[in-house]
Design a protein around this motif. Structure first.
Motif, PDB file in Angstrom:
ATOM      1  N   THR A   8       0.853  -1.187   0.000  1.00 45.63           N
ATOM      2  CA  THR A   8       0.000   0.000   0.000  1.00 45.63           C
ATOM      3  C   THR A   8       0.892   1.242   0.000  1.00 45.63           C
ATOM      4  O   THR A   8       2.092   1.177   0.304  1.00 45.63           O
ATOM      5  CB  THR A   8      -0.897   0.035   1.242  1.00 45.63           C
ATOM      6  N   TRP A   9       0.278   2.388  -0.280  1.00 46.55           N
ATOM      7  CA  TRP A   9       1.089   3.606  -0.322  1.00 46.55           C
ATOM      8  C   TRP A   9       1.651   3.939   1.054  1.00 46.55           C
ATOM      9  O   TRP A   9       2.776   4.454   1.164  1.00 46.55           O
ATOM     10  CB  TRP A   9       0.299   4.758  -0.909  1.00 46.55           C
ATOM     11  N   ARG A  10       0.911   3.626   2.115  1.00 49.60           N
ATOM     12  CA  ARG A  10       1.414   3.903   3.460  1.00 49.60           C
ATOM     13  C   ARG A  10       2.608   2.994   3.785  1.00 49.60           C
ATOM     14  O   ARG A  10       3.569   3.425   4.447  1.00 49.60           O
ATOM     15  CB  ARG A  10       0.309   3.740   4.500  1.00 49.60           C
ATOM     16  N   GLU A  11       2.561   1.755   3.316  1.00 44.69           N
ATOM     17  CA  GLU A  11       3.689   0.846   3.527  1.00 44.69           C
ATOM     18  C   GLU A  11       4.924   1.325   2.763  1.00 44.69           C
ATOM     19  O   GLU A  11       6.048   1.244   3.256  1.00 44.69           O
ATOM     20  CB  GLU A  11       3.300  -0.570   3.100  1.00 44.69           C
TER      21      GLU A  11
END
Length: 252
Positions: A8-11
């Motif tokens: 994910t973008w947060r990861e």
């Protein structure tokens, strides 16, 4: 291993400040009559994935999907999907810029096609002038005990027999041609010589592949994997502090 396409973008944002983004690049081009068009891309991926598996997550890396197209106009006599030198350099610059804007401070590019080498190195040199980053670039055969890969010959065919044996057809003997080609055997050390029509005259390969074996390929692959793993670790040790005080987009 962490793969950008599965994160994910947060990861990605969480990993980027400390991780090394690893980008394989290859080509889609003729490899004589016995190897597939994507040979260079598949071999770059095989070496990268082997090296990252060997590293076991130390240092932390994020593996990007391979860029499957390269600079291959010299193979269009048969078939290729080729980017111009300017386009490839611009694509690499855009990819590097995107990674930096996403928070990465370190990128390692691993090339699988000879026609990309100079362009890739220039893109890395130029981008490092404009951003607080550490960038590395190599062709997988050039590290450590450097090898001479040729094209669709003994080296690449052996590697493919080890990595993707189901995609290798029976190689035909490379034809003898007169005069001999100069693109891989220049008349004086250090020269780069190109003569029109030579790739077509030799059937698309630099050397005879009929002696290629999977055992030879497994040994070659292991050496390339070990060299790349060592290079990534050395790059990590040398650049760990890069961009420590740089704020990325989205940070306060």
């Amino acid at each position: 291993m962490p793969e950008l396409t599965r994160m994910t973008w947060r990861e990605v944002r969480a990993a980027a400040p400390s991780a090394i983004a690893v980008l394989p690049i290859g080509s889609q081009e003729q490899h004589a009559g016995h190897l597939p068009m994507g040979t260079d891309t598949m071999l770059a991926e095989a070496v990268v994935d082997g090296a990252l598996t060997r590293l076991g997550g130390d240092p932390e890396v994020v593996r990007l999907p391979a860029l499957p197209f390269g600079h291959s106009p010299h193979h269009l006599f048969a078939a290729a999907v080729s980017l111009s030198a300017a386009t490839l350099q611009a694509v690499l610059a855009d990819v590097l810029d995107s990674l930096v804007r996403s928070g990465f401070r370190r990128v390692f590019v691993v090339n699988g096609h000879g026609g990309n080498d100079e362009i890739m190195r220039l893109a890395v040199k130029q981008y490092a002038l404009q951003a607080d980053v550490a960038l590395a670039a190599c062709s997988y055969w050039s590290l450590g005990e450097a090898a001479s890969p040729g094209h669709a010959g003994l080296f690449e065919t052996s590697l493919m027999l080890a990595a993707k044996p189901d995609l290798v057809r029976e190689p035909a003997p490379r034809p003898d041609v007169t005069p001999p080609p100069l693109f891989d055997r220049p008349p004086y050390p250090g020269l780069t010589v190109e003569r029109h029509g030579e790739w077509a005259r030799v059937g698309g390969s630099t050397d005879d592949a009929t002696a290629a074996t999977a055992d030879r390929g497994a040994d070659l692959l292991d050496r390339r994997v070990a060299a790349l793993a060592a290079a990534i670790r050395a790059f990590d040790n040398a650049t760990a502090a890069t961009g420590e005080h740089v704020h990325t987009e989205g940070e306060a």
